[in-house]
Design a protein around this motif. Structure first.
Motif, PDB file in Angstrom:
ATOM      1  N   ALA A  15       0.805  -1.231   0.000  1.00 25.88           N
ATOM      2  CA  ALA A  15       0.000   0.000   0.000  1.00 25.88           C
ATOM      3  C   ALA A  15       0.835   1.278   0.000  1.00 25.88           C
ATOM      4  N   ALA A  35      -5.327  -1.589  -3.234  1.00 28.95           N
ATOM      5  CA  ALA A  35      -5.915  -2.267  -2.069  1.00 28.95           C
ATOM      6  C   ALA A  35      -5.661  -3.757  -2.224  1.00 28.95           C
ATOM      7  N   ALA A  37      -6.028  -7.693  -0.021  1.00 27.35           N
ATOM      8  CA  ALA A  37      -6.512  -8.431   1.160  1.00 27.35           C
ATOM      9  C   ALA A  37      -6.142  -9.896   1.001  1.00 27.35           C
ATOM     10  N   LYS A  49      -7.988   6.306  -2.361  1.00 26.73           N
ATOM     11  CA  LYS A  49      -7.670   5.655  -1.084  1.00 26.73           C
ATOM     12  C   LYS A  49      -6.322   6.130  -0.520  1.00 26.73           C
ATOM     13  N   ASN A  53      -5.897   7.712   3.160  1.00 31.14           N
ATOM     14  CA  ASN A  53      -5.103   7.061   4.204  1.00 31.14           C
ATOM     15  C   ASN A  53      -3.936   7.917   4.661  1.00 31.14           C
ATOM     16  N   ASP A 200      -7.289   1.022   6.533  1.00 34.54           N
ATOM     17  CA  ASP A 200      -6.682  -0.219   6.025  1.00 34.54           C
ATOM     18  C   ASP A 200      -6.202  -1.085   7.183  1.00 34.54           C
ATOM     19  N   SER A 201      -5.814  -0.457   8.286  1.00 32.31           N
ATOM     20  CA  SER A 201      -5.168  -1.199   9.373  1.00 32.31           C
ATOM     21  C   SER A 201      -5.990  -1.213  10.666  1.00 32.31           C
ATOM     22  N   ASP A 218     -14.314   0.484   7.255  1.00 33.54           N
ATOM     23  CA  ASP A 218     -12.893   0.144   7.121  1.00 33.54           C
ATOM     24  C   ASP A 218     -12.702  -0.856   5.990  1.00 33.54           C
ATOM     25  N   LYS A 219     -11.497  -1.432   5.937  1.00 35.14           N
ATOM     26  CA  LYS A 219     -11.133  -2.321   4.824  1.00 35.14           C
ATOM     27  C   LYS A 219     -11.986  -3.587   4.757  1.00 35.14           C
ATOM     28  N   TYR A 233     -13.995   5.413   3.929  1.00 35.95           N
ATOM     29  CA  TYR A 233     -12.748   6.029   4.392  1.00 35.95           C
ATOM     30  C   TYR A 233     -12.937   7.555   4.458  1.00 35.95           C
TER      31      TYR A 233
END
Ligand code: TMP
Ligand code: ASP
Length: 251
Positions: A15, A35, A37, A49, A53, A200-201, A218-219, A233
């Motif tokens: 990221a 992004a 996952a 994003k 962030n 993201d976290s 959130d993510k 976000y």
């Protein structure tokens, strides 16, 4: 202050990109729109994003700093760049959980949504090739990544971050369900919070919404294909910037 020149790419993560600069003891982090996952099995480009962030992380790092918690953060530049102190990151992901969710509920018979008091700290070995395995204290000791004293400091710092951020988010109607931080040592040997702190976290739920999917900001919206990731976000940013000063501009 003279303008900082961005230099060579030092490291590219999923990221973010980390660049050298023309100044000693200063590196530049570029937040990407990528992004991922499930250890990058799932990937997408989410326009906007990176900027969200970057700004959310800046506001949270500055808030931590105001509360006496040391971080690598120095300031932001433009919308995607964060200037930070170089840090030797400890390859351990420190997860603090206030409410049971995610992997905890997949791995243990703990009901999703149940409150964890005191907060649970899980440590993972940061290694994509190994799938970031959960660490035991014995395994951590075997890896000799940190001393027992440093581990105690890491846990204490993680709980301080949890208390400070939990209060900040509660003040803007958000539940800090859990989060992951990374810590490292500066060139002068100080332990600081590094990497990023963003949707993201973190898991963040809207406290005013009871629906288990609608409340997610959130993510997990990306992980679970719920849509509206960037909008969520944006909502987090709107609320946090409503109570925090503008992030400082560096270089
Ligand atoms: P988990 O439930 O998947 O273990 O995630 C716990 C918290 O850590 C959650 O807020 C998301 C965050 N996290 C990361 O920031 N990076 C990761 O690679 C993973 C697996 C989780
Ligand atoms: N960040 C991790 C990955 O890209 C996992 C996650 O956040 O779910 O794969």
């Amino acid at each position: 202050m003279t303008a900082v020149a961005i230099g060579a790419l030092l490291y590219e993560g999923k990221a973010k990109r980390v660049h050298a600069t023309d100044q000693p003891d200063l590196v530049a982090v570029e937040y990407k729109d990528d992004a991922t996952a499930f250890n990058a099995l799932k990937k997408a480009q989410l326009t906007g994003k990176g900027a969200l962030n970057c700004r959310i992380s800046a506001l949270l790092f500055e808030h931590l700093e105001r509360c006496g918690i040391p971080t690598h953060y120095l300031g932001v530049r433009d919308s995607l760049w964060m200037m930070v102190r170089p840090v030797r990151v400890i390859p351990v992901e420190v997860v603090v959980r206030n409410i049971a969710a995610g992997s905890l509920c997949r791995q243990l018979p703990i009901a999703a949504g149940s409150r964890l008091q005191p907060a649970l700290i899980d440590l993972y070995y940061k290694d994509d090739a190994l799938g970031d395995p959960l660490l035991s204290e014995a395994r951590l000791e075997r890896l000799q990544l940190v001393s027992p004293e440093q581990l105690a400091s890491i846990r204490a710092l993680a709980l301080q971050v949890n208390a400070v951020l939990g209060e900040l988010f509660a003040g803007v109607g958000l539940e800090l369900v859990d989060f992951k931080i990374e810590l490292g040592f500066t060139t002068t040997g100080d332990l600081v919070v590094a990497d990023e702190i963003s949707p993201d976290s973190c898991r963040l739920w809207d406290r005013a919404i009871s629906d288990s999917q609608e409340r997610i900001l959130d993510k997990d919206r990306f992980r679970q294909d719920l849509g509206g990731v960037v909008e969520a976000y944006g909502e987090v940013l709107k609320r946090v910037q409503g109570v925090c000063p503008e992030p400082r501009v560096y270089g």
